[in-house]
Design an enzyme around this catalytic site. Structure first.
Site, PDB file in Angstrom:
ATOM      1  N   SER A  46     -84.991  10.413 -24.638  1.00 52.66           N
ATOM      2  CA  SER A  46     -84.574  11.529 -25.470  1.00 52.66           C
ATOM      3  C   SER A  46     -83.694  11.026 -26.622  1.00 52.66           C
ATOM      4  CB  SER A  46     -83.853  12.572 -24.608  1.00 52.66           C
ATOM      5  OG  SER A  46     -83.727  13.798 -25.288  1.00 52.66           O
ATOM      6  N   ASP A 207     -90.099  15.666 -23.755  1.00 53.47           N
ATOM      7  CA  ASP A 207     -88.837  14.984 -23.467  1.00 53.47           C
ATOM      8  C   ASP A 207     -88.927  14.122 -22.205  1.00 53.47           C
ATOM      9  OD1 ASP A 207     -85.979  14.638 -22.465  1.00 53.47           O
ATOM     10  OD2 ASP A 207     -85.637  15.639 -24.381  1.00 53.47           O
TER      11      ASP A 207
END
Length: 389
Positions: A46, A207
């Protein structure tokens, strides 16, 4: 350069990843200015993937990489990361389908924000060719970026490294050799329903924290025997939600974000500790024969609640962003992980950089010993300068 089995693990957390920059700044001060990166294995997920990749581009000079990273984070603004168009969102909800929300467009996943500004920024700031050069000339062993495969549900680590690093397949996770590009960084940071998924090859990714049940796994697969992790979990005593007789969407989103970004790392570290204890009971000659080895871990965490620090900066978010957060229950009178995740404003990022710097200075003895730089462990502490307002 450090031993090739030392890894740096950077977790996700949106704007809160500015804390990692401050911690890295303090670590860099433990080394000479011409020192290469002391973490030949870089793993990021991320927002941590963005930081890890920036460091990989400057692996030959750790100080330079950290300085450039700090320069960018100190100037981050919301418009550099994503766009929010309320009119387009409303049009899509009400028009795309004969009955709006009842019959939404099946060919498009819902997302609140457009992250194309982040892609543009990455293309301007990151020279991906430098990663290969640093691997070729020995400044870097491997860079690993983790994303979530929406089709298979596998935690997928894209890695670029030396020829001795091979792809892997394990339960619910895999490693794929590739050349890292902006697509991998955008995918790794595309939180579901917040940002759109990214297509890589014939699959869609989001993500990397979503399906990452074993955050330490990529570093270990790439040969790490020591892992320094910079996490963004709040202090346990401050991780208490006061609902005040009401439960909002912000409360739910905050708990989900905390689970996604922190719980799996804590569980993996606990599991690593048990494995190391078990291995310590096996005679050393048998461990060598079976090719078993312990993996050391050192974790840096904030000393303050990063969500609480975000509260004074809510007024600096764009007006339409504040209105959306208010609809979701963020009213500015209590902490919200959702708000801090999106708090890409200079004042907040600068404050987190200062906090990460000071926390690491306060913990410099433990960090220096972990990195085998004992001569620096006894140096007197330095007080961090206050962030510019």
């Amino acid at each position: 350069m450090a031993k090739p089995n030392t890894a740096l693990l950077l977790t996700g957390g949106g704007a809160r990843a500015a804390y990692q920059v401050g911690a890295l700044k303090a670590i860099a001060e433990l080394y000479p200015r011409n020192q290469g990166i002391p973490f030949p294995i870089l793993c990021g997920t991320s927002a941590g993937a963005l930081n890890a990749t920036a460091l990989a581009c400057h692996a030959s000079c750790f100080h330079l990489g950290v300085r450039k990273l700090e320069w960018v984070w100190r100037r981050f603004e919301t418009r550099h990361i994503f766009d929010f168009h309320p009119g387009r969102l409303l049009w899509r909800l009400l028009y795309e389908g004969s009955a709006g929300l009842i019959h939404p467009d099946p060919n498009r996943a819902f997302n609140l924000f457009d992250n194309s500004p982040l892609r543009k920024l990455l293309e301007q700031l990151i020279d991906y060719h430098r990663i290969d050069d640093n691997i070729l000339y020995g400044s870097l062993e491997a860079l690993a970026i983790t994303a979530s495969d929406y089709e298979s549900g596998l935690s997928t680590t894209f890695f670029q490294g030396r020829s001795q690093h091979h792809p892997w397949e394990r339960e619910r996770r895999r490693g794929i050799r590739t050349l890292i590009t902006s697509d991998h960084l955008i995918a790794s940071s595309a939180l579901p329903f917040i940002f759109p998924a990214t297509r890589i090859g014939d699959k869609f990714y989001g993500d990397g924290s979503i399906h990452q049940l074993s955050p330490l796994s990529p570093a270990i697969h790439l040969g790490a025997e020591r892992i320094l992790a910079i996490a963004l979990a709040p202090p346990p005593q401050q991780n208490q939600s006061q609902y005040r007789d009401r439960l909002t969407s912000s409360h739910i989103a905050s708990r989900l974000l905390d689970t996604v970004f922190t719980d799996t790392l804590n569980s993996d570290l606990e599991r690593l500790g048990r494995i190391n204890l078990t291995l310590s009971l096996i005679p050393e000659r048998d461990r060598a024969r079976l090719k078993l080895k312990t993996v050391e871990a050192c974790v840096l965490k904030p000393s303050q609640d990063l969500d609480m620090l975000a509260l004074p900066f809510l007024a600096q978010l764009p007006t339409k962003m504040r209105r959306l957060l208010r609809v979701l229950g963020v009213r500015g009178d209590e902490t919200s992980s959702l708000a801090s995740f999106l708090m890409f404003v200079p004042g907040y990022c600068q404050q987190l950089i200062a906090l990460g710097y000071q926390d690491t200075l306060d913990d410099r003895t433990r960090v220096a010993r972990f990195l085998d730089i004992e001569s620096q462990a006894s140096a007197p502490p330095v007080t961090a300068a206050q962030p510019a307002r």
